[in-house]
Each structure stands twice: as structure tokens, then as C-alpha cells.
Design an enzyme around this catalytic site. Structure first.
Site, PDB file in Angstrom:
ATOM      1  N   LYS A 204       0.810  -1.213   0.000  1.00  9.03           N
ATOM      2  CA  LYS A 204       0.000   0.000   0.000  1.00  9.03           C
ATOM      3  C   LYS A 204       0.850   1.271   0.000  1.00  9.03           C
ATOM      4  O   LYS A 204       2.046   1.261   0.251  1.00  9.03           O
ATOM      5  CB  LYS A 204      -0.953  -0.005   1.201  1.00  9.03           C
ATOM      6  CG  LYS A 204      -2.186  -0.866   0.976  1.00  9.03           C
ATOM      7  CD  LYS A 204      -3.216  -0.665   2.063  1.00  9.03           C
ATOM      8  CE  LYS A 204      -4.507  -1.415   1.727  1.00  9.03           C
ATOM      9  NZ  LYS A 204      -5.520  -1.263   2.799  1.00  9.03           N
ATOM     10  N   ARG A 238      -4.225  -9.704   4.648  1.00  9.38           N
ATOM     11  CA  ARG A 238      -4.746  -9.707   3.273  1.00  9.38           C
ATOM     12  C   ARG A 238      -3.593  -9.334   2.359  1.00  9.38           C
ATOM     13  O   ARG A 238      -3.036  -8.241   2.476  1.00  9.38           O
ATOM     14  CB  ARG A 238      -5.899  -8.712   3.150  1.00  9.38           C
ATOM     15  CG  ARG A 238      -6.525  -8.643   1.760  1.00  9.38           C
ATOM     16  CD  ARG A 238      -7.678  -7.636   1.753  1.00  9.38           C
ATOM     17  NE  ARG A 238      -8.313  -7.558   0.448  1.00  9.38           N
ATOM     18  CZ  ARG A 238      -7.922  -6.735  -0.531  1.00  9.38           C
ATOM     19  NH1 ARG A 238      -6.900  -5.909  -0.342  1.00  9.38           N
ATOM     20  NH2 ARG A 238      -8.557  -6.733  -1.698  1.00  9.38           N
TER      21      ARG A 238
END
Length: 264
Positions: A204, A238
Site C-alpha cells: 500500500k 490480506r
């Protein structure tokens, strides 16, 4: 949880799979590498992502869910959506879990449906509607406010009869770079909610901006934060890279044999 993006525009290009043979190949690889859950998404949530219609999202994900359910009947499938209609039809088509970045805010009726139907549900913190999810609220105390929001919604869902709620701090959504790290550093506070914790930090922006790299180069940073999250109480990560994440988990489990469980 391995990520399968049935999209042309998700932020990490290598996570995108659209053709059936690509999906099957990647799903098989993830399962072989140790994925416990496959998370299927048909709507990118990256910054500045264009919204797609409900029908287009359905057209992307439903055939894939049916294909995976048929080919891998023992696989646990998650639908990554903030839309109630998509969640309902995905569950009917064979998905087992709803992963909602909207925290129940982005589509009226989501919490009532997952609550009364006892649908396994990931309550992921964010603020506002989809087109506002990358804006920055004026938090007075981000730890307390995230905890309070998740707590009130868990209580609401439990009153409706849902015993299958997981929580996600929503890293990357409605948070600044520093707020993401502050929240991750205090992740252990969320264990007081009494629900399994999922963390989605893989490749991210919070990694890329801090290290001044691109998503393609963010695996090392991802692994470092995965270990930290696990030591702070995360139960599920995740991920785009299942093999590497599974190695982190295996090392964490080994460390726990010697009483190492928290950095604090």
C-alpha cells in the site's frame, strides 16, 4: 487472505486477473502456497479510481465466484465489495464472506442484512461514501475514534444475531500516512473488541510513500509490517504475495513458542 482483483485498474498491476484461465491459475497457486481465503474484488478502491456500475461489478465477480466454487469446492471465498446488491448475489453464488471497506456506511442496509442473515462479515473502518474514502477526517484521537466506531457497529450486528464479525482498521482509507502508522502501532487496542482482526497493508501507499518506492518494489516493506501486525494481534493478513506472507506467519508462530508475542 489472497487478493484476486477482477479489475483493469487496481493499484498493483500484478494483482489484476480478468480471464478465467488467469483466475484459475492464480487461485491454484495461492491455495498451494497456503492461502486460507481468496478475496475477489470487481471494483478498484485505489485513490482516484473510477466508480463502476453495480451491473459491471456483478458481471466481473459473479462468474468468477461460480467458477472458483466449482473448481475449488473446499476454498473459502470472500467478496470484496461495499455494495449490498453485489454482496447478496455473491453470497448466493458461492462466496462465504463479505469484505466491506465501507464499514456499513456506503450502502444503506448492509449492516442490517449481514446482521439478520448472520453473514460472515469484515467490518473495515472508513469514513464517508466511496468517493470520500481517501479524504482525511479531522480526528481528535484516531485510536479512540476507530475503536469506538468499530465497537458500536459490532454491538449493533451482534444484537441482530451476527456471531461472525471480523474487524479491519482500514489502513489506507480515511487516514493520512502518519495516521496509518499510528493506528498500526496501536493495533493491539482493537483486540479488546473481541473479534478477529484482519490487516490489509500489502504494497500500500503507506509503504511506498514512506520508502519512496513503487508498489512493485514494496514486498520487503510489506513483510516487515506483516510481522509487526501479527505481533500486535492481527489474525489474518490480506496479501498479494501468499508465499512470502505464509513464511512470515510461520516465523511468527515459531517465535510464539518462546513467548514472543508483542513488541510493547
Amino acid at each position: 487472505m489472497g487478493i484476486l482483483n477482477i479489475t483493469p485498474d487496481s493499484f498493483f498491476e500484478k494483482s489484476r486477473v480478468q480471464q478465467a484461465d488467469e483466475v484459475l491459475q492464480k487461485a491454484q497457486m495461492m491455495l498451494d502456497q497456503g492461502a486460507d481465503i481468496l478475496d475477489i474484488g470487481g471494483h478498484s478502491t485505489r485513490p482516484n479510481a473510477a466508480s463502476v456500475s453495480i451491473q459491471e461489478e456483478l458481471d466481473r465477480v459473479l462468474p468468477i465466484i461460480e467458477l472458483l466454487e466449482s473448481r475449488f469446492p473446499n476454498a473459502f471465498l470472500s467478496i470484496d465489495t461495499y455494495r449490498l446488491d453485489v454482496a447478496k448475489q455473491a453470497i448466493q453464488s458461492g462466496a462465504h464472506l463479505v469484505n466491506d471497506i465501507g464499514c456499513g456506511n456506503m450502502d444503506e442496509g448492509m449492516l442490517d442484512w449481514v446482521g439478520t442473515e448472520n453473514v460472515p462479515y469484515i467490518l473495515s473502518h472508513s469514513v464517508g461514501q466511496f468517493n470520500e474514502v481517501h479524504q482525511l477526517p479531522n480526528y481528535l484521537n484516531i485510536i479512540q475514534e476507530v475503536f469506538s466506531d468499530l465497537s458500536s457497529k459490532i454491538q449493533y450486528l451482534r444484537k441482530l444475531g451476527n456471531t461472525n464479525v471480523l474487524v479491519d482498521p482500514g489502513l489506507g482509507f480515511s487516514k493520512s500516512l502518519d495516521q496509518n502508522y499510528e493506528l498500526l502501532s496501536q493495533l493491539g487496542e482493537l483486540t479488546r473488541l473481541g473479534a478477529p482482526i484482519l490487516v490489509g497493508v500489502s504494497r500500500k501507499t503507506m509503504i511506498c510513500r514512506q520508502l519512496n518506492i513503487k508498489a512493485e518494489d514494496a514486498l520487503n516493506g510489506t513483510s516487515a509490517l506483516h510481522m509487526f501486525a501479527l505481533m500486535k494481534g492481527a489474525n489474518i493478513v490480506r496479501v498479494h504475495d501468499v508465499k512470502e506472507a505464509k513464511e512470515v506467519i510461520d516465523l511468527f508462530v515459531k517465535l510464539k513458542q518462546y513467548g514472543v508475542s508483542d513488541f510493547s
